[in-house]
Scaffold this motif. Structure first.
Motif, PDB file in Angstrom:
ATOM      1  N   LYS A 188      43.548  50.816  39.179  1.00 22.02           N
ATOM      2  CA  LYS A 188      44.399  52.012  39.028  1.00 22.02           C
ATOM      3  C   LYS A 188      45.083  52.311  40.354  1.00 22.02           C
ATOM      4  O   LYS A 188      44.592  51.885  41.408  1.00 22.02           O
ATOM      5  N   PRO A 189      46.194  53.081  40.349  1.00 22.87           N
ATOM      6  CA  PRO A 189      46.860  53.415  41.612  1.00 22.87           C
ATOM      7  C   PRO A 189      45.896  54.077  42.599  1.00 22.87           C
ATOM      8  O   PRO A 189      45.057  54.891  42.204  1.00 22.87           O
ATOM      9  N   ALA A 190      45.984  53.668  43.859  1.00 17.91           N
ATOM     10  CA  ALA A 190      45.076  54.193  44.893  1.00 17.91           C
ATOM     11  C   ALA A 190      45.745  54.037  46.253  1.00 17.91           C
ATOM     12  O   ALA A 190      46.731  53.303  46.395  1.00 17.91           O
ATOM     13  N   ASP A 191      45.183  54.727  47.263  1.00 20.55           N
ATOM     14  CA  ASP A 191      45.650  54.526  48.638  1.00 20.55           C
ATOM     15  C   ASP A 191      44.874  53.402  49.308  1.00 20.55           C
ATOM     16  O   ASP A 191      45.354  52.761  50.234  1.00 20.55           O
ATOM     17  N   PHE A 192      43.623  53.226  48.851  1.00 19.15           N
ATOM     18  CA  PHE A 192      42.737  52.269  49.517  1.00 19.15           C
ATOM     19  C   PHE A 192      42.001  51.467  48.442  1.00 19.15           C
ATOM     20  O   PHE A 192      41.373  52.045  47.555  1.00 19.15           O
ATOM     21  N   TYR A 193      42.102  50.135  48.523  1.00 19.55           N
ATOM     22  CA  TYR A 193      41.460  49.264  47.529  1.00 19.55           C
ATOM     23  C   TYR A 193      40.314  48.494  48.156  1.00 19.55           C
ATOM     24  O   TYR A 193      40.444  47.989  49.275  1.00 19.55           O
TER      25      TYR A 193
ATOM     26  N   LEU B 131      46.316  41.915  44.012  1.00 20.35           N
ATOM     27  CA  LEU B 131      46.980  41.976  45.328  1.00 20.35           C
ATOM     28  C   LEU B 131      48.499  41.878  45.187  1.00 20.35           C
ATOM     29  O   LEU B 131      49.247  42.459  45.974  1.00 20.35           O
ATOM     30  N   GLU B 132      48.947  41.155  44.180  1.00 20.68           N
ATOM     31  CA  GLU B 132      50.400  41.035  43.958  1.00 20.68           C
ATOM     32  C   GLU B 132      50.967  42.286  43.296  1.00 20.68           C
ATOM     33  O   GLU B 132      52.169  42.496  43.295  1.00 20.68           O
ATOM     34  N   GLN B 133      50.083  43.118  42.703  1.00 22.07           N
ATOM     35  CA  GLN B 133      50.560  44.291  41.942  1.00 22.07           C
ATOM     36  C   GLN B 133      50.572  45.585  42.745  1.00 22.07           C
ATOM     37  O   GLN B 133      51.279  46.513  42.392  1.00 22.07           O
ATOM     38  N   VAL B 134      49.749  45.668  43.803  1.00 19.89           N
ATOM     39  CA  VAL B 134      49.459  46.997  44.355  1.00 19.89           C
ATOM     40  C   VAL B 134      50.562  47.587  45.238  1.00 19.89           C
ATOM     41  O   VAL B 134      50.515  48.769  45.567  1.00 19.89           O
ATOM     42  N   GLY B 135      51.523  46.811  45.624  1.00 20.96           N
ATOM     43  CA  GLY B 135      52.625  47.365  46.430  1.00 20.96           C
ATOM     44  C   GLY B 135      52.371  47.204  47.919  1.00 20.96           C
ATOM     45  O   GLY B 135      51.212  47.173  48.373  1.00 20.96           O
ATOM     46  N   ASP B 136      53.474  47.153  48.669  1.00 20.35           N
ATOM     47  CA  ASP B 136      53.418  46.828  50.112  1.00 20.35           C
ATOM     48  C   ASP B 136      52.630  47.815  50.955  1.00 20.35           C
ATOM     49  O   ASP B 136      52.110  47.481  52.001  1.00 20.35           O
TER      50      ASP B 136
ATOM     51  N   HIS C 139      49.515  39.133  49.878  1.00 20.34           N
ATOM     52  CA  HIS C 139      48.808  40.420  49.909  1.00 20.34           C
ATOM     53  C   HIS C 139      49.538  41.392  50.829  1.00 20.34           C
ATOM     54  O   HIS C 139      50.188  40.972  51.800  1.00 20.34           O
ATOM     55  N   PRO C 140      49.430  42.688  50.547  1.00 24.96           N
ATOM     56  CA  PRO C 140      50.080  43.668  51.421  1.00 24.96           C
ATOM     57  C   PRO C 140      49.483  43.568  52.824  1.00 24.96           C
ATOM     58  O   PRO C 140      48.274  43.306  52.949  1.00 24.96           O
TER      59      PRO C 140
END
Ligand code: FAD
Length: 375
Positions: free
Chosen positions: A236-241, A257-262, A283-284
């Motif tokens: 799910k969307p988060a600031d820290f994975y 890693l390809e989905q979470v955004g830069d 990965h970002p």
């Protein structure tokens, strides 16, 4: 059979009341398991309402019994909905040997509506122990879901002239043609291009190969599998994975890693055999990659992943964190316990599965049920 009234109304309904003395003990894990199969579940007092892609269901715990109701306006979906309940209930509570008898509309045995046939177009060795197989198939858009990463593959024998597939019957159970069960296993969709009709799956080649690993090792263009699903939540969307797993979770971690955004921050902890198993992952910059090398020790025998998760520096606002992972059952249990008891990560901020069991193959896990799968 389906009643005339049902056909005229275009609504199909069935119900079952199951003797289930230990319902209180099993209800929570059953509901969680149903929820991982692309279902939205809401609590209504002691009951649970299930919203599925093609219908609704309700679980009503009674004194020592469980009442199930399914309703759909698509006659092909009725058996599928029954199966979406019967499957998790009989798996999680396998020890209870439940007898589930439905009454109401009957639509007859039908192929699972999610079944698609895939054929191998390309096989590539990514590393000495990881094989990527590219499949092609038609009508794959239902599998193109960033939030539903997993699928179940049905392995057909080599050179099969006319593949036979399982059906779902009015009891919500799988019926194999001529009673010949084919091996099936759960895998992660590493990449999908529904427009092109392509799916990629990465197979970790483990030493005690079961039917899936053997099939992958011998796969050549033209070989056929069935795919069912998709299932199981992504991140799910988060600031820290915090992404953690062994090679069986590497395809899921790579996809996330390809989905979470830069701008994402966090850490990916990946246990593999050694440096030759590392993959160049996109990965970002704020998500650090940590490869954990077993250096020849057998998979599922080290504490590398548990220690790596233990060492994570968690942000204070855990509602902005997301944990995603999968690994061998023993490490899964320890990490699960740590996330709940030590980190105190909220339940809705984690997706974590036991991906395999060091001393059991999948048929044995299914026969034992929740005890071999739950934390
Ligand atoms: C949600 C989910 C997603 C998964 N995604 C992937 C994926 O994308 N790629 C992938 O490779 N796997 C993935 N797996 C794991 C895979 O389903 C299992 O490893 C499966 O048991 C392999 O089937 P098999 O027929 O080779 O072995 P089985 O017949 O199930 O087992 C045979 C023997 O091998 C052992 N064994 C099973 N898996 C492993 C392993 N990984 N390492 C060492 N020993 C093992 C068992 O203990 C048993 O003794 C996933 C599992 C789950 C639950």
């Amino acid at each position: 059979m389906t009643s005339k009234a049902s056909r005229e109304r275009g609504v199909y309904r069935a119900e079952a009341t199951v003797d289930f003395p230990k319902i209180e003990e099993f209800l929570d894990p059953i509901v969680s398991s149903i929820a991982t199969h692309d279902m939205t579940i809401t609590r209504d007092g002691k009951c649970f309402d299930v919203l599925a892609p093609h219908g609704r269901a309700r679980l009503e715990p009674l004194e020592g019994r469980l009442r199930l109701t399914v309703t759909t306006d698509d006659c092909n979906a009725l058996n599928h909905l029954k199966y979406a309940l019967v499957g998790p209930i009989t798996f999680i509570a396998a020890s209870e040997k439940l007898h589930i008898e439905w009454s109401g509309d009957e639509t007859g045995a039908a192929l699972p509506e999610d079944l698609r046939v895939l054929s191998v177009v390309h096989v590539a060795a990514l590393t000495p122990r990881m094989l990527r197989i590219t499949f092609s198939g038609n009508d794959l858009s239902r599998y193109d879901r960033p939030d539903q990463l997993h699928c179940r593959l049905i392995f057909q024998p080599k050179d099969v002239a006319s593949p036979q597939w399982p059906m779902l019957d009015d009891r919500g159970q799988v019926v194999w043609p001529k009673r010949q069960k084919l091996p099936t296993r759960v895998y992660t969709i590493r990449r999908i291009d529904a427009v092109k009709g392509e799916i990629e799956i990465d197979f970790a080649l483990h030493d005690t190969a079961g039917p899936a690993t053997r099939w992958a090792r011998e796969a050549v263009p033209g070989d056929i599998v069935g795919i069912l699903g998709p299932a199981a939540n992504g991140a799910k969307p988060a600031d820290f994975y915090v992404l953690a797993g062994d090679e069986t979770a590497l395809p899921g971690i790579a996809r996330i890693l390809e989905q979470v955004g830069d701008k994402a921050r966090g850490v990916a902890l990946i246990e593999i055999d050694g440096p030759t198993e590392e993959l160049p992952l996109l990965h970002p910059p704020g998500v650090a990659l940590r490869w954990l090398h077993r250096n020849g020790a057998a998979a599922g025998t080290t504490s590398l992943l548990v220690e790596a998760v233990q060492a994570v520096d968690w942000p204070s606002d855990l509602d902005r964190v997301f944990f995603w992972g999968g690994c061998e059952h023993k490490a899964f249990r320890k990490i699960h316990h740590m996330l709940r008891q030590d980190v105190r990560l909220p339940r809705d901020r984690q997706t974590f599965f036991s991906h395999w069991h060091r001393s059991l193959n999948e048929e044995e896990i299914i026969a034992i049920g929740g005890e071999a799968y739950l934390p």
